[in-house]
Design an enzyme around this catalytic site. Structure first.
Site, PDB file in Angstrom:
ATOM      1  N   CYS A 216      -0.110   4.098   2.435  1.00 44.16           N
ATOM      2  CA  CYS A 216       0.130   3.728   3.812  1.00 44.16           C
ATOM      3  C   CYS A 216       1.635   3.891   4.102  1.00 44.16           C
ATOM      4  O   CYS A 216       1.995   4.420   5.196  1.00 44.16           O
ATOM      5  CB  CYS A 216      -0.293   2.392   4.188  1.00 44.16           C
ATOM      6  SG  CYS A 216      -1.968   1.828   3.515  1.00 44.16           S
ATOM      7  N   ASP A 217       2.401   3.360   3.169  1.00 38.24           N
ATOM      8  CA  ASP A 217       4.075   3.359   3.445  1.00 38.24           C
ATOM      9  C   ASP A 217       4.996   3.955   2.496  1.00 38.24           C
ATOM     10  O   ASP A 217       6.054   4.143   3.057  1.00 38.24           O
ATOM     11  CB  ASP A 217       4.387   1.776   3.193  1.00 38.24           C
ATOM     12  CG  ASP A 217       3.625   0.904   4.171  1.00 38.24           C
ATOM     13  OD1 ASP A 217       3.127   1.227   5.280  1.00 38.24           O
ATOM     14  OD2 ASP A 217       3.408  -0.183   3.753  1.00 38.24           O
TER      15      ASP A 217
ATOM     16  N   CYS B 213       0.852  -1.182   0.057  1.00 42.15           N
ATOM     17  CA  CYS B 213      -0.271  -0.003  -0.253  1.00 42.15           C
ATOM     18  C   CYS B 213       0.994   1.225   0.020  1.00 42.15           C
ATOM     19  O   CYS B 213       1.511   1.714   1.054  1.00 42.15           O
ATOM     20  CB  CYS B 213      -0.991  -0.059   1.291  1.00 42.15           C
ATOM     21  SG  CYS B 213      -2.042   1.439   1.441  1.00 42.15           S
TER      22      CYS B 213
END
Ligand code: FAD
Length: 302
Positions: free
Chosen positions: A137-138, A134
């Site tokens: 997200c990261d 993701c």
């Protein structure tokens, strides 16, 4: 004695939250159960959604919050728990969750899908140490670094475009000679100066010591990189109904537009069901259709 609900909605993403809106407006006695406080939807994994009618461009998390707030405003009961198993005896469903158990006359199953693993050496070993699924997200951890995105569909190209705004260099590695992603997304990637698409290429192994430091391609080439994002498709989260409903060979719950499954009273909505296009707008549509089906079923008309 456990109270019997008219309906239990399993999953609170695009399909589940829409079903909750329609169920609340229908006056059904129901609960929605989501393992992630109603914010586990895949939509939260994308920065921009620009194909949901009426919104132009909207941040994924913001859109989910709008769905959530809409359901909340109608006093839709939402519970944070994980659905483990759904069974049916004597016309009643038992929904076993991590923390509690529910009885319901009908169920809308809409647990969505999650990322598919590539299954190559280094993927599991370096998960969280350079391997991710993701970018929203990261991606932040790879600011001004070099990353590899593996895949060729909408998700892979979306991830690569997002990362191109953060990272020094982005390689998109795709095993075919053209991308499957929508043209508009592909154009965005091609316009990014720091993105390079490697066609007809496959990653054989993710390399590293304590963390990722490169990938080895099947043709023997080695690319240095700090992170690898795998975006090679999705798998349905259908485990909770595996012993109950008929699934196709990929694990999707077999259901049509009405959401009707092989089990009377069990309806499937969103990415978890067999369908042509897995998108937010079709998941929402499924959620609404399923509540219509539930009303007919409870009135003995389906
Ligand atoms: C990176 C990415 C980008 C995307 N971009 C777009 C886009 O731009 N436009 C678009 O239209 N679509 C996009 N999609 C696809 C879109 O997100 C999905 O089609 C849509 O979210 C499907 O809705 P759903 O309700 O079926 O599943 P989801 O929205 O994923 O919701 C499923 C819910 O079920 C919950 N759940 C799962 N298992 C359980 C369980 N056992 N018990 C309880 N709860 C459970 C989860 O926590 C989650 O909240 C994108 C997807 C990804 C991954």
């Amino acid at each position: 004695m456990t109270k019997t609900l008219d309906l239990l909605i399993a999953g609170g993403g695009a399909a589940g939250l829409t079903a909750a809106v329609y169920a609340a407006r229908s006056g059904l006695d129901f609960v929605l159960v989501d393992l992630a406080s109603s914010m586990g939807s895949q939509i939260t994994q994308t920065e921009d959604v620009d194909n949901y009618t009426g919104f132009g461009k909207i941040n994924g998390m913001e859109l989910v919050m709008k769905f959530y707030e809409h359901a909340k405003a109608l006093d839709a009961p939402m519970i944070n728990d994980e659905v483990k198993e759904i069974t049916k005896t004597d016309e009643l469903f038992t929904v076993k969750c991590e923390k509690a158990e529910y009885k319901a006359k009908s169920v809308i199953f809409c647990a969505g899908a999650s990322h598919r693993e590539l299954g190559i050496k280094g993927e599991k070993e370096f998960f969280g140490k350079g391997v991710g699924y993701c970018a929203v997200c990261d991606g932040f951890f790879y600011r001004n670094k070099t990353v590899v995105v593996i895949g060729g569909g909408n998700t892979a190209v979306t991830e690569a475009v997002y990362l191109s705004k953060i990272c020094k260099k982005v390689y998109l590695i795709h095993r075919r000679d053209s991308l499957r992603a929508e043209k508009v997304l592909t154009e965005r990637l091609k316009n990014a100066d720091n993105a390079e698409i490697l066609y007809n290429s496959e990653v054989d192994e993710i390399l590293g010591e304590n963390a990722v430091n490169g990938v080895l391609l099947k043709d023997g080439r080695k690319l240095d990189c700090d992170g690898v994002f795998v975006a090679v498709g999705i798998v349905p989260r259908s485990d909770a109904v595996r012993g109950l409903a008929q699934l196709d060979k990929y694990g999707y719950v077999i259901a049509d537009e009405s959401g009707k499954t092989s089990v009377d009273g069990l309806f499937a909505a969103g990415d978890v069901r067999t369908k042509m296009l897995r998108q937010i707008i079709t998941a929402c549509s499924d959620g609404a259709n399923c509540v219509e089906s539930v009303n007919s079923y409870l009135n003995g008309k389906l």
